[in-house]
Scaffold this active site. Structure first.
Site, short mmCIF file in Angstrom:
data_model
loop_
_atom_site.label_atom_id
_atom_site.label_comp_id
_atom_site.label_asym_id
_atom_site.label_seq_id
_atom_site.Cartn_x
_atom_site.Cartn_y
_atom_site.Cartn_z
N PRO A 1 0.82 -1.22 0.00
CG PRO A 1 -0.20 -1.19 2.09
CD PRO A 1 0.60 -2.06 1.18
CD GLU B 1 1.48 -3.53 11.14
OE1 GLU B 1 1.52 -2.32 10.89
OE2 GLU B 1 0.42 -4.17 11.22
NE ARG C 1 -8.60 -6.77 -19.61
CZ ARG C 1 -8.75 -5.63 -20.31
NH1 ARG C 1 -7.85 -4.68 -20.21
NH2 ARG C 1 -9.78 -5.47 -21.10
CG ASP D 1 -10.37 -2.07 -21.67
OD1 ASP D 1 -11.43 -2.60 -21.94
OD2 ASP D 1 -9.32 -2.66 -21.40
N1 ADE Z 1 -1.02 -4.99 0.21
C1 ADE Z 1 -1.95 -4.56 1.10
N2 ADE Z 1 -2.67 -3.56 0.59
C2 ADE Z 1 -2.20 -3.33 -0.67
C3 ADE Z 1 -2.52 -2.40 -1.69
N3 ADE Z 1 -3.48 -1.49 -1.54
N4 ADE Z 1 -1.82 -2.46 -2.83
C4 ADE Z 1 -0.84 -3.36 -2.99
N5 ADE Z 1 -0.47 -4.25 -2.06
C5 ADE Z 1 -1.15 -4.25 -0.91
#
Ligand code: ADE
Length: 240
Positions: free
Chosen positions: A102, A129, A167, A182
């Protein structure tokens, strides 16, 4: 700026792409990527996909992959040794190493197009974490996030990433047009689509789509695409 620190492209468009996913949850990747289009990409010879269990690269009896964070704090951090061992055993000169996290750069259709020219992608799925930062600093070419939310399992993020990239490989989509039309291929969302019946519970398909006037249908579709973009994605709409 390119999302990649280094990126080796395939020499020809028809060359098979190799994707290796390293995860603590192989089944979370194997099942969705074995179905439908992704399965077809593999049988059609566009893709060689392998999903690996990170625990296979641990050296201890309990296959430990995580440890407490230096400096304290909640949760566990993924240890560097198994991740380095996994990537070093899989990588070649042609590999691009990606970490799903994230904290990464937001994934987009443009990035999917760039990665779809790669020869070999190694995708590391984060968990707990986070991942020891030496992985990010010394092993990874690109950190990628699939959106502004936190999943428990980076394997799901890897599936999203691999699906969006694969894809786009030549021959994977049955209808070659469909990737070009798309949402995000241009700068508008796609307009609405309808199929039979022309009247469903009294809700009728717009007359224009039944008219056979191709130019007018194209103009209607463009107007609807603009309207949808303004409504759902004002950030993309600009001056529409
Ligand atoms: N792992 C946990 N959340 C994630 C996200 N939003 N993007 C990529 N990997 C992740």
């Amino acid at each position: 700026m390119s999302p990649l620190r280094s990126h080796r492209s395939r020499k020809t468009n028809t060359e098979r792409v190799r994707v290796d996913i390293i995860t603590l949850f192989p089944d979370s990747c194997r099942v969705p990527l074995g179905e439908s289009m992704m399965g077809r990409a593999q049988t059609a010879g566009a893709l060689t996909l392998q999903v690996h269990n990170l625990r296979d690269w641990t050296g201890d009896r309990h296959h430990v992959v995580d440890d407490a964070p230096f400096g304290g704090g909640p949760g566990m951090v993924m240890k560097p040794e198994p991740i380095f061992a996994a990537v070093e055993s899989l990588r070649t000169e042609a590999s691009t190493v990606i970490l799903m996290t994230p904290q990464g750069r937001p994934f987009s259709q443009k990035m999917a197009r760039e990665f779809s020219t790669a020869e070999h992608l190694i995708v590391i799925c984060g968990h707990y974490e986070g991942v020891d930062h030496r992985v990010t600093e010394h092993l990874v070419d690109a950190e990628i996030s699939i959106g502004d939310y936190v999943l428990t399992n980076g394997a799901i993020a890897a599936v999203v990433f691999v699906d969006a990239v694969v894809r786009l490989l030549p021959g994977v989509l049955g209808h070659e047009q469909s990737a070009a039309e798309d949402s995000f291929a241009g700068d508008l969302l796609e307009g609405p689509h309808y199929t039979r019946p022309a009247d469903f519970r009294g809700w009728k398909v717009p007359d224009i789509l039944l008219s056979g006037h191709h130019a007018e249908i194209a103009a209607w579709r463009k107007r609807e695409a603009q309207r949808r973009t303004r409504e759902n994605r004002p950030d993309l709409a600009g001056d529409l």
